[in-house]
Design a protein around this motif. Sequence first.
Motif, PDB file in Angstrom:
ATOM      1  N   TRP A 210       0.915  -0.800   0.284  1.00 14.65           N
ATOM      2  CA  TRP A 210       0.142   0.040  -0.194  1.00 14.65           C
ATOM      3  C   TRP A 210       0.987   1.427  -0.324  1.00 14.65           C
ATOM      4  O   TRP A 210       0.785   2.337  -0.890  1.00 14.65           O
ATOM      5  N   THR A 211       1.996   1.178   0.539  1.00 16.31           N
ATOM      6  CA  THR A 211       2.753   2.783   1.617  1.00 16.31           C
ATOM      7  C   THR A 211       4.178   1.662   1.581  1.00 16.31           C
ATOM      8  O   THR A 211       4.682   1.234   1.924  1.00 16.31           O
ATOM      9  N   ASP A 212       5.220   3.194   1.438  1.00 18.71           N
ATOM     10  CA  ASP A 212       6.788   3.033   1.435  1.00 18.71           C
ATOM     11  C   ASP A 212       6.482   2.334   2.565  1.00 18.71           C
ATOM     12  O   ASP A 212       5.920   3.105   3.695  1.00 18.71           O
ATOM     13  N   THR A 213       7.086   1.482   3.303  1.00 14.98           N
ATOM     14  CA  THR A 213       6.963   0.594   5.121  1.00 14.98           C
ATOM     15  C   THR A 213       8.299   0.104   5.371  1.00 14.98           C
ATOM     16  O   THR A 213       8.613  -0.679   5.235  1.00 14.98           O
ATOM     17  N   LEU A 214       8.558   0.529   6.372  1.00 12.20           N
ATOM     18  CA  LEU A 214       9.907   0.359   7.129  1.00 12.20           C
ATOM     19  C   LEU A 214       9.946  -0.763   8.917  1.00 12.20           C
ATOM     20  O   LEU A 214       8.449  -0.956   9.578  1.00 12.20           O
ATOM     21  N   VAL A 215      10.405  -1.527   8.836  1.00  7.56           N
ATOM     22  CA  VAL A 215       9.784  -2.529   9.918  1.00  7.56           C
ATOM     23  C   VAL A 215      11.156  -2.805  10.565  1.00  7.56           C
ATOM     24  O   VAL A 215      12.320  -3.497   9.715  1.00  7.56           O
ATOM     25  N   THR A 216      11.270  -2.566  11.999  1.00  8.41           N
ATOM     26  CA  THR A 216      12.405  -3.361  12.530  1.00  8.41           C
ATOM     27  C   THR A 216      12.929  -5.012  12.302  1.00  8.41           C
ATOM     28  O   THR A 216      11.379  -5.400  12.437  1.00  8.41           O
ATOM     29  N   PRO A 217      13.845  -5.447  12.240  1.00  9.17           N
ATOM     30  CA  PRO A 217      13.639  -6.791  11.540  1.00  9.17           C
ATOM     31  C   PRO A 217      13.765  -7.574  12.815  1.00  9.17           C
ATOM     32  O   PRO A 217      14.028  -7.468  14.345  1.00  9.17           O
ATOM     33  N   ALA A 218      12.916  -9.201  12.376  1.00  9.97           N
ATOM     34  CA  ALA A 218      13.409  -9.760  13.585  1.00  9.97           C
ATOM     35  C   ALA A 218      13.053  -9.327  14.485  1.00  9.97           C
ATOM     36  O   ALA A 218      11.092  -8.802  15.207  1.00  9.97           O
ATOM     37  N   SER A 219      13.625  -9.863  15.690  1.00 10.56           N
ATOM     38  CA  SER A 219      13.218  -9.615  16.691  1.00 10.56           C
ATOM     39  C   SER A 219      13.774  -8.243  17.723  1.00 10.56           C
ATOM     40  O   SER A 219      13.989  -8.045  18.540  1.00 10.56           O
ATOM     41  N   PHE A 220      14.409  -7.365  16.401  1.00  7.53           N
ATOM     42  CA  PHE A 220      15.290  -6.342  17.245  1.00  7.53           C
ATOM     43  C   PHE A 220      13.487  -4.724  17.762  1.00  7.53           C
ATOM     44  O   PHE A 220      13.555  -4.423  17.398  1.00  7.53           O
ATOM     45  N   ASN A 221      13.633  -5.209  19.167  1.00  4.27           N
ATOM     46  CA  ASN A 221      12.956  -4.465  19.487  1.00  4.27           C
ATOM     47  C   ASN A 221      13.502  -3.784  20.897  1.00  4.27           C
ATOM     48  O   ASN A 221      13.087  -3.836  21.937  1.00  4.27           O
ATOM     49  N   THR A 222      15.109  -3.691  20.818  1.00  4.60           N
ATOM     50  CA  THR A 222      15.645  -2.934  22.536  1.00  4.60           C
ATOM     51  C   THR A 222      15.556  -1.788  21.333  1.00  4.60           C
ATOM     52  O   THR A 222      15.742  -1.315  19.949  1.00  4.60           O
ATOM     53  N   PRO A 223      16.290  -1.015  22.400  1.00  3.52           N
ATOM     54  CA  PRO A 223      16.941   0.544  22.188  1.00  3.52           C
ATOM     55  C   PRO A 223      17.981   0.546  20.796  1.00  3.52           C
ATOM     56  O   PRO A 223      17.409   1.046  20.203  1.00  3.52           O
ATOM     57  N   MET A 224      18.716  -0.414  21.095  1.00  2.99           N
ATOM     58  CA  MET A 224      19.812  -0.585  20.053  1.00  2.99           C
ATOM     59  C   MET A 224      19.558  -1.204  18.939  1.00  2.99           C
ATOM     60  O   MET A 224      19.947  -0.898  17.973  1.00  2.99           O
ATOM     61  N   GLY A 225      18.680  -2.389  19.065  1.00  6.59           N
ATOM     62  CA  GLY A 225      18.305  -2.383  17.804  1.00  6.59           C
ATOM     63  C   GLY A 225      17.564  -1.608  17.292  1.00  6.59           C
ATOM     64  O   GLY A 225      17.247  -2.187  15.550  1.00  6.59           O
ATOM     65  N   ASN A 377      -5.906  -0.012   8.265  1.00  7.79           N
ATOM     66  CA  ASN A 377      -6.555   0.030   7.415  1.00  7.79           C
ATOM     67  C   ASN A 377      -7.516   1.566   8.536  1.00  7.79           C
ATOM     68  O   ASN A 377      -7.421   2.939   7.644  1.00  7.79           O
ATOM     69  N   GLY A 378      -6.703   2.010   9.897  1.00  8.22           N
ATOM     70  CA  GLY A 378      -6.226   3.552  10.134  1.00  8.22           C
ATOM     71  C   GLY A 378      -5.645   4.082   9.505  1.00  8.22           C
ATOM     72  O   GLY A 378      -5.433   5.165   9.481  1.00  8.22           O
ATOM     73  N   PHE A 379      -4.688   3.668   8.659  1.00  9.34           N
ATOM     74  CA  PHE A 379      -3.253   4.129   8.034  1.00  9.34           C
ATOM     75  C   PHE A 379      -4.098   4.090   6.509  1.00  9.34           C
ATOM     76  O   PHE A 379      -3.383   5.139   5.991  1.00  9.34           O
ATOM     77  N   GLY A 380      -5.600   4.509   5.806  1.00  7.30           N
ATOM     78  CA  GLY A 380      -6.359   4.151   4.776  1.00  7.30           C
ATOM     79  C   GLY A 380      -6.739   3.630   4.423  1.00  7.30           C
ATOM     80  O   GLY A 380      -7.037   3.411   3.418  1.00  7.30           O
ATOM     81  N   MET A 381      -6.217   2.547   4.208  1.00  6.73           N
ATOM     82  CA  MET A 381      -5.985   1.136   3.724  1.00  6.73           C
ATOM     83  C   MET A 381      -7.370   0.695   3.545  1.00  6.73           C
ATOM     84  O   MET A 381      -7.716   0.491   4.682  1.00  6.73           O
ATOM     85  N   PRO A 382      -8.089   0.182   2.743  1.00  5.86           N
ATOM     86  CA  PRO A 382      -9.635  -0.087   2.424  1.00  5.86           C
ATOM     87  C   PRO A 382      -9.070  -1.953   2.656  1.00  5.86           C
ATOM     88  O   PRO A 382      -8.413  -2.475   2.144  1.00  5.86           O
ATOM     89  N   LEU A 383     -10.195  -3.132   3.771  1.00  4.96           N
ATOM     90  CA  LEU A 383     -10.082  -4.008   3.810  1.00  4.96           C
ATOM     91  C   LEU A 383     -10.089  -4.543   2.618  1.00  4.96           C
ATOM     92  O   LEU A 383      -9.366  -5.643   2.487  1.00  4.96           O
ATOM     93  N   GLU A 384     -11.320  -4.317   1.925  1.00  6.26           N
ATOM     94  CA  GLU A 384     -11.221  -4.656   0.722  1.00  6.26           C
ATOM     95  C   GLU A 384      -9.871  -5.645  -0.347  1.00  6.26           C
ATOM     96  O   GLU A 384      -9.708  -6.192  -0.724  1.00  6.26           O
ATOM     97  N   LYS A 385      -9.194  -4.496   0.080  1.00  4.32           N
ATOM     98  CA  LYS A 385      -8.025  -4.106  -0.993  1.00  4.32           C
ATOM     99  C   LYS A 385      -6.917  -4.853  -0.096  1.00  4.32           C
ATOM    100  O   LYS A 385      -5.557  -5.432  -1.293  1.00  4.32           O
ATOM    101  N   MET A 386      -7.094  -5.465   1.376  1.00  3.63           N
ATOM    102  CA  MET A 386      -6.011  -5.979   1.952  1.00  3.63           C
ATOM    103  C   MET A 386      -6.799  -7.726   1.637  1.00  3.63           C
ATOM    104  O   MET A 386      -5.854  -8.466   2.159  1.00  3.63           O
TER     105      MET A 386
END
Length: 528
Positions: A210-225, A377-386
């Motif tokens: 839907w749009t350009d999205t960045l995600v933290t990889p794997a379990s990178f969920n700490t400050p330095m990750g 959907n909150g970011f604007g993507m219609p459910l049908e397109k999902m």
Amino acid sequence: MLSPVLQLLYGATVLASIYCIFKSLIYNFHMFQLGGYRFSSFTGWFFKHIKHYIPELLTLLLSLTGFIENEKIFTACAAVLFVSLFAVIIGNRGRENKKPLVYTPRVKRMYVTALVLVCAVFGASVYFLVSDGNKHLAFTAVGIANAFVPIWVVLSNLINKPIEKCVNLHYTLDAKKMLKACPDLQVMGITGSYGKTSVKFYLYTILRAWTDTLVTPASFNTPMGIVKTVRGQLSAIHKIFLCEMGAKWVGDIKELCDIVHPTSGIITALGEQHLESFGSQENIIKTKYELADALPENGRLYVNWDNELIRKNPPKHKYIKYGTREDCDYRAFNIVSHSKGTSFSVKAPDGSVTDFDTKLLGEHNIINITGAIAAANGFGMPLEKMRLYVRRIEAVEHRMQIVEKGAVTIIDDAFNSNPAGCRAALHTLKSMDGLRILVTPGMVELGAKEDELNFDFGKTAACCCDDIVLVGEKQTAAIARGVREAGFDEKHLHIFETFKEAMSFVYGGIRTEKKKLVLLENDLPDNY
């Protein structure tokens, strides 16, 4: 001057000790890393596993015989000291790690500091050797250098702490600067006692089309990750940043929010996971809701309304409910499992209904997908397109991942270690056709409730499985009690000390004409 025999023994002892120290530093730094570089976690682990250090303690006691001046007695003790070090070497060769030590810059700096400390002790050993005093103390210094490795690890962390703070601050400020340079970037924080990694990747699968999205990889969920993700991957084209936020201590989520400043968030669940470090359920709730506290007034907050703790302790921030309950804003219903996965429908807040199909199994996965659908959907993507992208969602590795191995179907849920997830996985296994086999070492990090929750896990397993294979007699004692209490046939309860032995039995020791369905529930880290 030392006798020729003692000179030979000293040289051999030094060489053996150098090898032992090298191996022991790797092992202890590994445990220190798995404990989040926290002194309290490492010392807690150390005293729980102090029996692992009996050989090192023996070498220390033998080295203290350096105060004995009688040459014959000390020579005998020095010989035994060398033999004990050789035994430590043999023992170290058998250590296998599921996840090896990661040689981060921090670990490398600590390693150098620890080696400086060790070299200082060896320097003292040489001093005793060439001085006019008791030359036997040269052996004592060598023994101390070998036996005090856990202390060298802790001291290296303490000495390096100012350096690490400066390094982390530099990188964190750089990441903040990069985020500030993207004023239109929408940052979604995703946290919870469990389910956060799955929801993150499900949402990413939907949104990236839907749009350009960045995600933290794997379990990178700490400050330095998270800082590493921002500094290494964030660019001006990104519109959304999905940021997983992990926590083991009060204040951890706030620290992450102060770095990325989320504009929206998802709280996937509240539960007992990491109860050992949090200390209480109240602290878990408080910490997870640090995400809600950090959101702007108009920031969207999605919560899993099927989670009992969230319903009983709703956040103060305005929230959007998702799940399977009637009162959810985004409600999943008509959930039907079939050979190719699961079909379900989602009712949106405007009353519209959209049908979905997924390759994943289990109601808990449908709830997680519903959370991802709600957020998209909150970011604007219609459910049908999902619909197309929901069909493309793959199981996150080790989270109810289906692996076919001939006549055996492996349901790999090895990353799961929370009571609610375990129950959901067991009920999914119960609904499948075949010989249902559970392989598990039990749940950990549950504090004072660990035995009680594992006992309940055993009772549930007894109602859902045909065979139960436990890994580690001591670790799974509470599960075994629960299994027996439920009246499970003892002939189908099997206990092994290693995962390798357990799986060998599953493949070759259980005879059946049915297809084997093997649920791998949890996989203990190396520091257990």
